[in-house]
Design an enzyme around this catalytic site. Structure first.
Site, PDB file in Angstrom:
ATOM      1  N   ASN A  99       1.153  -1.211  -0.638  1.00 40.06           N
ATOM      2  CA  ASN A  99      -0.178   0.287  -0.024  1.00 40.06           C
ATOM      3  C   ASN A  99       0.801   1.009  -0.048  1.00 40.06           C
ATOM      4  O   ASN A  99       1.753   1.545   1.089  1.00 40.06           O
ATOM      5  CB  ASN A  99      -1.095  -0.149   1.646  1.00 40.06           C
ATOM      6  CG  ASN A  99      -2.217  -1.252   0.705  1.00 40.06           C
ATOM      7  OD1 ASN A  99      -3.662  -1.196   0.317  1.00 40.06           O
ATOM      8  ND2 ASN A  99      -1.605  -2.680   1.545  1.00 40.06           N
ATOM      9  N   GLU A 100       1.445   2.035  -1.688  1.00 38.82           N
ATOM     10  CA  GLU A 100       2.089   2.941  -1.212  1.00 38.82           C
ATOM     11  C   GLU A 100       1.179   4.047  -0.894  1.00 38.82           C
ATOM     12  O   GLU A 100       0.410   4.321  -1.302  1.00 38.82           O
ATOM     13  CB  GLU A 100       2.332   2.742  -3.012  1.00 38.82           C
ATOM     14  CG  GLU A 100       3.720   2.034  -3.231  1.00 38.82           C
ATOM     15  CD  GLU A 100       4.932   1.868  -2.462  1.00 38.82           C
ATOM     16  OE1 GLU A 100       5.085   2.170  -1.481  1.00 38.82           O
ATOM     17  OE2 GLU A 100       5.686   0.581  -3.174  1.00 38.82           O
ATOM     18  N   PRO A 101       1.740   5.511  -1.055  1.00 31.94           N
ATOM     19  CA  PRO A 101       1.385   6.181  -0.783  1.00 31.94           C
ATOM     20  C   PRO A 101       0.057   6.984  -2.150  1.00 31.94           C
ATOM     21  O   PRO A 101       0.352   6.651  -2.947  1.00 31.94           O
ATOM     22  CB  PRO A 101       3.265   7.858  -0.889  1.00 31.94           C
ATOM     23  CG  PRO A 101       4.218   6.826  -0.829  1.00 31.94           C
ATOM     24  CD  PRO A 101       3.734   5.524  -0.314  1.00 31.94           C
TER      25      PRO A 101
ATOM     26  N   SER B 237      -2.695   5.451  -0.877  1.00 33.76           N
ATOM     27  CA  SER B 237      -3.096   4.225  -0.587  1.00 33.76           C
ATOM     28  C   SER B 237      -4.714   5.032   0.335  1.00 33.76           C
ATOM     29  O   SER B 237      -4.551   5.865   0.693  1.00 33.76           O
ATOM     30  CB  SER B 237      -2.558   2.844  -0.224  1.00 33.76           C
ATOM     31  OG  SER B 237      -2.193   2.374  -0.840  1.00 33.76           O
TER      32      SER B 237
ATOM     33  N   THR C 141      10.904   2.315  -3.284  1.00 33.39           N
ATOM     34  CA  THR C 141      10.481   0.400  -3.284  1.00 33.39           C
ATOM     35  C   THR C 141      10.664  -0.353  -5.061  1.00 33.39           C
ATOM     36  O   THR C 141      11.600  -1.124  -4.709  1.00 33.39           O
ATOM     37  CB  THR C 141       8.475   0.189  -4.324  1.00 33.39           C
ATOM     38  OG1 THR C 141       8.337   1.264  -3.036  1.00 33.39           O
ATOM     39  CG2 THR C 141       8.380  -0.720  -3.177  1.00 33.39           C
TER      40      THR C 141
END
Ligand code: GLP
Length: 264
Positions: A154-156, A158, A173
């Site tokens: 869940n990246e920025p 999300s 990432t």
């Protein structure tokens, strides 16, 4: 974090002691639930961080009689596209670091499927959510944290209500994964991940962060504002979260938690 006293933060002298504590928590839960005749539903993480936890769980199985027969697992994520047999797959990681060494029935293991056609992914994600619910939800979710503040993948950006889905990976990432893949061009740009909601619905959550590399993002995730820019910061809103850190990962926190661990 505005009210640090309410947060459950444990800081251990080093990665070994922190990992032994987490493995002990997981083992106790498995024993307690199996004595009640119940399954233990674990949410599991990959990456360097949980490796010592898994090593200790294997030792407990091999030398201290801990059985995984009643354990059901759901992994947080898998790269997409990704063949299960690929050395870099999270399926392979879990086999090598845990599953091949314990007595968990293979049908109890769940990992998002990176081999599906794009059209089949959405239904697979919905089924993944349903399977977790069918087992009564996750009893304990083990988390690491990425340097973008991601939990799972869940990246920025999300959302707190996000569920299992296909996502794009952040550049940081991807660059952090280059060492594993042997070149940026080999790192998948997408992954299937449990959502923030999937994770936060777990009955208990343990976020493990080790080493100086995590100090900055741990400070932001625990003491900064709650925002989708740092998805791990959403955890501040939930009481069922325990942060287990080594001293290096805790080194930028405003409060010195080093004395917090008197009863590991
Ligand atoms: C990957 C995983 C995360 C993990 C993160 C940190 O991105 N999807 O679940 O927490 O890496 O990895 P490491 O523990 O190697 O720092």
């Amino acid at each position: 974090m505005n009210n640090q006293e309410e947060k459950f933060i444990k800081v251990y002298p080093n990665s070994e002691t922190a990992s032994l504590y987490v493995a002990g928590r997981i083992a106790s839960l498995i024993v307690k639930k199996s004595e009640l005749g119940q399954k233990t539903v674990l949410g599991l993480a990959t990456g360097a961080t949980p490796k010592l936890v898994y090593k200790e769980l294997i030792r407990l199985h091999q030398y201290e009689g801990l059985s995984f027969k009643s354990v059901v697992t759901f992994n947080l994520d898998e790269y997409y596209p990704m063949q299960a047999v690929d050395e870099q797959s999270y399926r392979s990681f879990m086999n090598v670091n845990l599953f091949n060494h314990v007595d968990m029935p293979s049908e109890n293991i769940h990992i998002p499927d990176g081999t599906l056609n794009l059209e089949a992914v959405q239904a697979h994600c919905a089924l993944y959510e349903k399977k977790i619910q069918d087992f009564g939800g996750l009893d304990l979710q083990l988390l690491g944290i990425g340097r973008t503040g991601h939990i799972g993948f869940n990246e920025p950006g999300s959302l707190v209500h996000s569920t299992t889905r296909l996502v794009h990976l952040n550049d940081l990432t991807i660059s952090d994964a280059i060492a594993d893949f042997g070149g940026k061009e080999h790192v998948p740009s997408q992954a299937i991940t449990m959502g923030v909601k999937t994770i936060t619905q777990a009955k208990e959550i343990i976020l493990l962060a080790l080493s100086q590399r995590k100090a900055d993002i741990i400070q932001q995730a625990l003491e900064g504002g709650i925002s989708s820019h740092i998805p791990a910061s959403f955890l501040q809103q939930f009481k069922n979260v325990e942060y287990v850190l080594d001293q290096e990962a805790a080194s930028q926190l405003a409060t010195n938690y080093c004395s917090a661990v008197t009863n590991p």
